[in-house]
Design a protein around this motif. Structure first.
Motif: not given
Length: 478
Positions: A108-116
């Motif tokens: 979840a953390w890495h998907e969040f970073l990629d998205k923002i």
């Protein structure tokens, strides 16, 4: 996974904490925080905001501040207050609000970073906001369905909940004024403000954070689902958050009453010092020990909690000698602050809270019954002390004025000032008959003459045999 740009947006993870660590050997919070710290990049940080916890939470999170990317601060209790306090200290471009019982996975953390970092092209205009999908874990087989409905509803409405780990650009967060200060639905209120201001910037992260299903397990999955939908509907149609918070509290199963006993650790030179001319320093500590243990015996079989001041965990375990009593640490501040903290906490799980000092030697279980009954009728009731204070208090609601700083705590005018405060507030309290408490040498002599304290008190609770004898007989109060 995409490669993050060199000028990646920094993230401040803000976590409100309140009574998450019951004891030093029951700490599940520390390993969760350590795992969270392992996800951080050099530009990120974690801010833990303790709401004046009364257990070991503050000690646990203070120990974590050795990590250079973690701050620990304290604020008044309340999620909105705590999260706003953490946001005020944050340096990150993005604020991520994570509840203490919600786990942010690496996925979840890495998907969040990629998205923002994909959506935002400049560091100066951070307007992104949103939430994660959530997976609810627990005993009920319905919890996966609960999580699915939460995710679908918020994806359509652009309204997230705290369990979904809300995030928002720091500039946008301050632009809308942060979390509205209210006791319930602060997450929904913030999302409404963000939706009005920057609806097109909403992001729904499909990777899931994991949250505890203890609320659904404790009160029943469908019962909790229907309750939460009803509360949200009432909030939508304009019912005040304060009224909703009261309704929410009323739906929980509550104990009839809790007795909170306030006690200092019996350290020589720190307790009953006014009696040193009669007992000496060590004798005062021994007498304080007797008073506490005899009080616990007197209340045996009832729901009793102990609010402690001083002493280490090992010292309290040794003193209690196997007695199973839940313990909390008294917060810093004057006595009123300490009592108010206990009342506010225990009214969440009990209809009535009774505050009692261990030197109330005349106080019996019959007096306890009378005090509880008086509180049911009058909302607040007292057993005054002969020296001008009071030895016990029972209440069905918290009256902050009763615990105010201007009351001269520890003096003979406490009861008189409390009466005046209540009269000014228009509150009708019940005052029962005054009783003896023991602060001076003459008080002990009177207590022995009246049979409230045995002549051989110094021989009580001195070894396991005497402890067993008192536990088996119920002590002198039966």
């Amino acid at each position: 996974m995409s490669v993050l740009p060199n000028l990646a947006l920094s993230v401040s993870i803000v976590m409100p904490v309140y009574n998450e660590v019951p004891g030093p050997h029951a700490d599940s919070l520390t390993p969760r925080i350590q795992s969270l710290l392992g996800l951080l990049r050099p530009c990120d940080e974690v801010i833990l905001v303790d709401g004046n916890s009364t257990d070991f939470s503050w000690h646990a999170i203070k120990d974590l501040t050795v990590h250079p990317q973690l701050q620990a601060i304290q604020s008044a209790k309340g999620r909105a207050l705590q999260m706003n306090a953490g946001a005020a200290k944050a340096k990150g471009d993005i604020l991520l609000f994570l509840h203490a019982d919600t786990v942010l996975s690496s996925t979840a953390w890495h998907e969040f970073l990629d998205k923002i970092n994909t959506q935002i092209s400049t560091r100066s205009a951070v307007c992104v906001w949103g939430r994660f999908d959530v997976r609810v874990v627990g005993k009920s087989k319905w919890l996966p369905l609960v999580g699915w409905f939460i995710n679908q509803r918020s994806r359509l409405s652009k309204i997230g909940t705290g369990d979904q780990a809300l995030f928002v650009g720091r500039e946008l967060f301050h632009q809308v004024g942060g979390f509205p200060i209210q006791p319930l639905m602060e997450d929904i209120a913030l999302c409404k403000l963000l939706k009005q201001t920057a609806a097109e910037e909403f992001l729904a992260i499909r990777a899931s954070v994991i949250t505890s299903g203890r609320r659904w397990d404790s009160h029943g999955a469908w019962k909790t689902i229907l309750l939460m939908w009803r509360l949200r509907f009432d909030y939508w149609r304009g019912v005040s958050p304060h009224e909703l918070a009261r309704q929410y509290a009323d739906t929980r199963r509550k104990l009839p009453f809790i007795v909170a006993v306030f006690a200092k650790y019996p350290q020589p030179g720190q307790v009953k010092t006014r009696m040193e001319p009669l007992l000496g320093t060590d004798g005062c500590a021994a007498f304080a020990r007797y008073l506490l243990l005899s009080t616990l015996e007197k209340l045996q079989g009832l729901h009793v909690v102990l609010w402690t001041d001083g002493g280490s965990e090992a010292q309290w375990l040794d003193l209690l000698n196997g007695r199973t009593v839940q313990r909390y640490i008294q917060p810093q501040g004057h006595l009123g602050i300490r009592m108010q903290a206990a009342v506010e906490m225990h009214l969440q799980s009990a209809e009535i809270v009774v505050l009692l000092g261990p030197d109330a030697v005349q106080f019996t279980r019959a007096d306890l019954s009378n005090l509880v009954l008086a509180a049911k009728v009058h909302s607040i009731a007292f057993v005054p002390a002969l020296d001008g204070g009071y030895v016990a208090l029972a209440c069905t609601r918290c009256e902050p004025a009763v615990f105010a700083e201007h009351i001269q705590w520890g003096t003979g005018s406490v009861a008189e000032q409390t009466r005046a405060v209540l009269a000014k507030q228009g509150v009708q309290a019940q005052w029962l008959d005054a009783q003896l408490d023991i602060d001076e040498p003459a008080d002990l002599e009177t207590a022995i003459q009246q049979g409230c304290v045995p002549v051989d008190w110094a021989e009580r609770y001195t070894d396991e045999q005497s402890n067993s004898r008192n536990r088996n007989t119920g002590g002198q109060y039966e």
